[in-house]
Design a protein around this motif. Structure first.
Motif, PDB file in Angstrom:
ATOM      1  N   ARG A  45     -74.830 -72.169  -6.508  1.00 19.87           N
ATOM      2  CA  ARG A  45     -72.863 -71.292  -5.983  1.00 19.87           C
ATOM      3  C   ARG A  45     -72.291 -72.442  -7.872  1.00 19.87           C
ATOM      4  O   ARG A  45     -71.529 -72.317  -7.540  1.00 19.87           O
ATOM      5  CB  ARG A  45     -72.411 -71.175  -4.652  1.00 19.87           C
ATOM      6  CG  ARG A  45     -71.266 -70.968  -4.870  1.00 19.87           C
ATOM      7  CD  ARG A  45     -70.656 -70.964  -3.163  1.00 19.87           C
ATOM      8  NE  ARG A  45     -70.404 -72.880  -3.293  1.00 19.87           N
ATOM      9  CZ  ARG A  45     -69.710 -73.545  -2.527  1.00 19.87           C
ATOM     10  NH1 ARG A  45     -69.240 -72.578  -0.713  1.00 19.87           N
ATOM     11  NH2 ARG A  45     -69.589 -74.470  -2.270  1.00 19.87           N
TER      12      ARG A  45
ATOM     13  N   VAL B 163     -79.707 -66.079  -5.166  1.00 18.78           N
ATOM     14  CA  VAL B 163     -78.559 -66.940  -5.623  1.00 18.78           C
ATOM     15  C   VAL B 163     -78.164 -67.182  -4.575  1.00 18.78           C
ATOM     16  O   VAL B 163     -77.682 -66.373  -3.518  1.00 18.78           O
ATOM     17  CB  VAL B 163     -76.768 -66.834  -6.249  1.00 18.78           C
ATOM     18  CG1 VAL B 163     -76.268 -67.821  -6.347  1.00 18.78           C
ATOM     19  CG2 VAL B 163     -77.244 -66.324  -7.538  1.00 18.78           C
TER      20      VAL B 163
ATOM     21  N   ARG C 296     -77.118 -66.506   0.391  1.00 18.30           N
ATOM     22  CA  ARG C 296     -77.453 -67.138   2.178  1.00 18.30           C
ATOM     23  C   ARG C 296     -77.797 -67.295   3.374  1.00 18.30           C
ATOM     24  O   ARG C 296     -78.346 -67.368   4.120  1.00 18.30           O
ATOM     25  CB  ARG C 296     -75.980 -68.019   1.883  1.00 18.30           C
ATOM     26  CG  ARG C 296     -75.804 -69.111   2.522  1.00 18.30           C
ATOM     27  CD  ARG C 296     -75.191 -69.512   3.804  1.00 18.30           C
ATOM     28  NE  ARG C 296     -74.502 -68.869   4.374  1.00 18.30           N
ATOM     29  CZ  ARG C 296     -73.987 -67.793   5.530  1.00 18.30           C
ATOM     30  NH1 ARG C 296     -74.430 -67.721   6.442  1.00 18.30           N
ATOM     31  NH2 ARG C 296     -72.418 -67.284   5.493  1.00 18.30           N
TER      32      ARG C 296
ATOM     33  N   ARG D 192     -72.309 -64.997  -8.741  1.00 21.49           N
ATOM     34  CA  ARG D 192     -72.025 -65.552  -8.245  1.00 21.49           C
ATOM     35  C   ARG D 192     -71.467 -64.162  -6.988  1.00 21.49           C
ATOM     36  O   ARG D 192     -71.538 -65.427  -5.252  1.00 21.49           O
ATOM     37  CB  ARG D 192     -70.508 -66.415  -8.833  1.00 21.49           C
ATOM     38  CG  ARG D 192     -69.644 -66.826  -7.938  1.00 21.49           C
ATOM     39  CD  ARG D 192     -69.958 -68.438  -6.657  1.00 21.49           C
ATOM     40  NE  ARG D 192     -69.272 -68.926  -5.481  1.00 21.49           N
ATOM     41  CZ  ARG D 192     -69.123 -68.125  -4.645  1.00 21.49           C
ATOM     42  NH1 ARG D 192     -69.388 -67.598  -4.385  1.00 21.49           N
ATOM     43  NH2 ARG D 192     -68.282 -69.023  -3.979  1.00 21.49           N
TER      44      ARG D 192
ATOM     45  N   TYR E   7     -73.981 -64.948  -3.752  1.00 26.65           N
ATOM     46  CA  TYR E   7     -74.415 -65.868  -2.904  1.00 26.65           C
ATOM     47  C   TYR E   7     -74.027 -65.973  -1.561  1.00 26.65           C
ATOM     48  O   TYR E   7     -75.162 -66.354  -1.086  1.00 26.65           O
ATOM     49  CB  TYR E   7     -73.487 -67.337  -3.265  1.00 26.65           C
ATOM     50  CG  TYR E   7     -73.774 -68.399  -2.401  1.00 26.65           C
ATOM     51  CD1 TYR E   7     -74.966 -69.221  -2.592  1.00 26.65           C
ATOM     52  CD2 TYR E   7     -72.152 -68.610  -1.432  1.00 26.65           C
ATOM     53  CE1 TYR E   7     -74.997 -70.463  -1.398  1.00 26.65           C
ATOM     54  CE2 TYR E   7     -72.688 -69.298  -1.005  1.00 26.65           C
ATOM     55  CZ  TYR E   7     -73.823 -70.719  -0.874  1.00 26.65           C
ATOM     56  OH  TYR E   7     -73.921 -71.737   0.062  1.00 26.65           O
ATOM     57  N   ASP E   8     -73.451 -65.581  -0.714  1.00 24.16           N
ATOM     58  CA  ASP E   8     -72.998 -64.992   0.652  1.00 24.16           C
ATOM     59  C   ASP E   8     -74.032 -63.854   0.871  1.00 24.16           C
ATOM     60  O   ASP E   8     -74.491 -64.810   2.434  1.00 24.16           O
ATOM     61  CB  ASP E   8     -71.417 -64.354   1.153  1.00 24.16           C
ATOM     62  CG  ASP E   8     -71.804 -64.429   2.700  1.00 24.16           C
ATOM     63  OD1 ASP E   8     -71.657 -65.766   2.993  1.00 24.16           O
ATOM     64  OD2 ASP E   8     -71.452 -62.819   3.325  1.00 24.16           O
TER      65      ASP E   8
ATOM     66  N   ASP F 109     -70.136 -71.506 -10.045  1.00 17.96           N
ATOM     67  CA  ASP F 109     -68.374 -71.420 -10.005  1.00 17.96           C
ATOM     68  C   ASP F 109     -68.133 -71.963 -11.217  1.00 17.96           C
ATOM     69  O   ASP F 109     -67.321 -72.011 -12.698  1.00 17.96           O
ATOM     70  CB  ASP F 109     -68.085 -72.476  -9.250  1.00 17.96           C
ATOM     71  CG  ASP F 109     -68.156 -71.591  -7.729  1.00 17.96           C
ATOM     72  OD1 ASP F 109     -67.886 -69.989  -8.078  1.00 17.96           O
ATOM     73  OD2 ASP F 109     -68.104 -71.676  -6.924  1.00 17.96           O
TER      74      ASP F 109
END
Length: 435
Positions: A377, A371, A213, A206, A209-210, A381
């Motif tokens: 995400r 991810v 992205r 997780r 993710y940033d 979560d």
């Protein structure tokens, strides 16, 4: 494998072009090829054929033909391809002959990929990876999309689901014998440790993710500041063209404007915004509202300040750099992190190097992140929340088992084992016709 109507579409770019590929998939694909070309070529081998009208025998074009028997094809169905000249009239004639005389329908957006998913050739994360690969504009985007397409995330999810299913089996097997007095309800010593390890793995995934992205959507840099601070001039300089109007009149920019650039192999979106000030103009006021929204959504804000600029520095929870503009002009400038001139180019190279270093720092390791979608995400979560809930309810085995089931189901939905029709429709609608 599902039975469906045979579809056809142009799967290459806009016409005219040097060549064009027309793709077919479905139960009557080979019959259609025979009607257009005569004898079928050997499977997965190109053969030069003259394509003829099924009724009149008129030659439509000449090209290479290949057939791919299912299930060993992209869609899992019988597939065929015509590699012909990229003539608008020629392609139109071939598609018309197929749809009018060969019981073939024109494909819609994403139809071929959807069939590949429905026939088990691609899982949902691989489908998204394919879409990302088709849209990739930088090397980092290509690598990340290809990793996803090749099943990197799906393989990891399979490991997590296996651990969850094993943990559920441990609990439920004991629940089945809960009425036996001589069978104690004792879980293995490693049970809690295994769930804690799984929670750590989900949390670590997780956390990427940033980075994923940013690679996929681009690093968002917003140029903000007072009117005439030099935002549009800097945008034009960084983009290498006059994409924004620049005048001496304050308030020229009334809306946000996005420009994409490749910075060190990373996809970067630069956003020009309206100058922030009090105004009675409705159009300019709306532009300022949009500017503030863009700043809140940015990965980095460049707050531009011209000599003599007294605009207060924004208080926000985003990375903000103070950039002094118009360094070619005389006059004392405010305290800034970097000074530059969009007119002369002074400081531009330094800014680009600092931006490149900053983005590399945000992305961390060069390894592609699997991810990268909001759907990823949210699923991670939810799965992590369920595993943590299970850890807190070890002494309530029925509830613990239910938490583990929910975590496994969320991960199954992520790869498409439990599909949501609305999600599928939205995903495949983003593909081009012919893919």
């Amino acid at each position: 494998m599902q039975t469906s109507k045979t579809i056809a579409a142009l799967s290459t770019g806009s016409l005219p072009s040097g060549g064009a590929v027309i793709r077919l998939s479905g139960p009557t694909a080979f019959e259609a090829v025979e009607r257009i070309c005569g004898q079928l070529p050997k499977p997965r081998a190109l053969a030069l054929k003259t394509l003829k009208h099924p009724q009149t025998g008129e030659a439509l074009d000449q090209g290479l033909v290949a057939v791919f028997p299912g299930p060993h094809s992209f869609t899992g169905e019988d597939c065929a391809e015509f590699q012909v000249h990229g003539s608008p009239a020629g392609v139109k004639a071939i598609l018309s002959a197929l749809t009018t005389h060969c019981d073939v329908a024109l494909a819609g957006a994403g139809d071929f990929t959807r069939r590949a998913f429905e026939n088990g050739k691609l899982d949902l994360t691989a489908v998204e990876g394919l879409g990302d690969l088709l849209a990739a504009e930088t090397e980092s985007q290509r690598r990340q999309a290809l990793s996803r397409l090749e099943g990197g995330l799906a393989d990891q999810i399979a490991v997590w689901r296996s651990l969850l299913l094993h943990a559920r089996a441990e609990i439920e097997a004991r629940l089945d014998f809960s009425d036996e007095d001589d069978v104690p309800f004792e879980l293995p010593a490693h049970f809690v440790a295994d769930l804690q390890t799984l929670a750590g793995a989900l949390s670590a995934a997780r956390a990427t993710y940033d980075r994923g992205r940013i690679v996929r959507e681009g690093f968002r840099i917003v140029l903000a500041g007072a009117p005439n601070a030099g935002k549009s001039s800097l945008l034009n300089r960084l983009a290498g063209s006059d994409v924004a109007i620049v005048t001496a009149e304050a308030g020229t920019t009334r809306d946000t404007k996005d420009v994409a650039i490749d910075l060190g192999g990373q996809y970067v979106t630069l956003t020009d915004t309206a100058g922030l000030r009090d105004t009675i103009s409705l159009a300019e006021g709306e532009g300022i509202v949009r500017a503030r929204k863009a700043m809140q959504a940015a990965d980095l804000v460049l707050w531009l300040m011209a000599p003599g600029d007294a605009q207060p520095f924004p208080d926000m929870d985003r990375s903000v750099w103070r950039i002094g503009t118009k360094s070619d002009l005389d006059g004392a400038g405010p305290e800034v992190d970097l000074r530059l001139s969009a007119l002369t180019g002074d400081g531009i190279e330094t800014l680009l190097k600092r931006l490149e270093s900053h983005i590399e720092g945000r992305l961390g390791a060069s390894e592609a992140s699997l991810v990268s979608h909001l759907r990823d995400r949210d699923a991670l979560d939810a799965a992590l929340g369920s595993v943590e809930s299970a850890l807190g309810r070890i002494e309530q085995p029925e509830l613990c088992a239910e938490d583990l089931r929910r975590a496994a189901d969320v991960l199954a939905a992520l790869i498409g084992l439990m599909d949501n029709e609305a999600v599928l429709d939205r995903l495949f609608a983003g593909f081009c016709i012919g893919k």
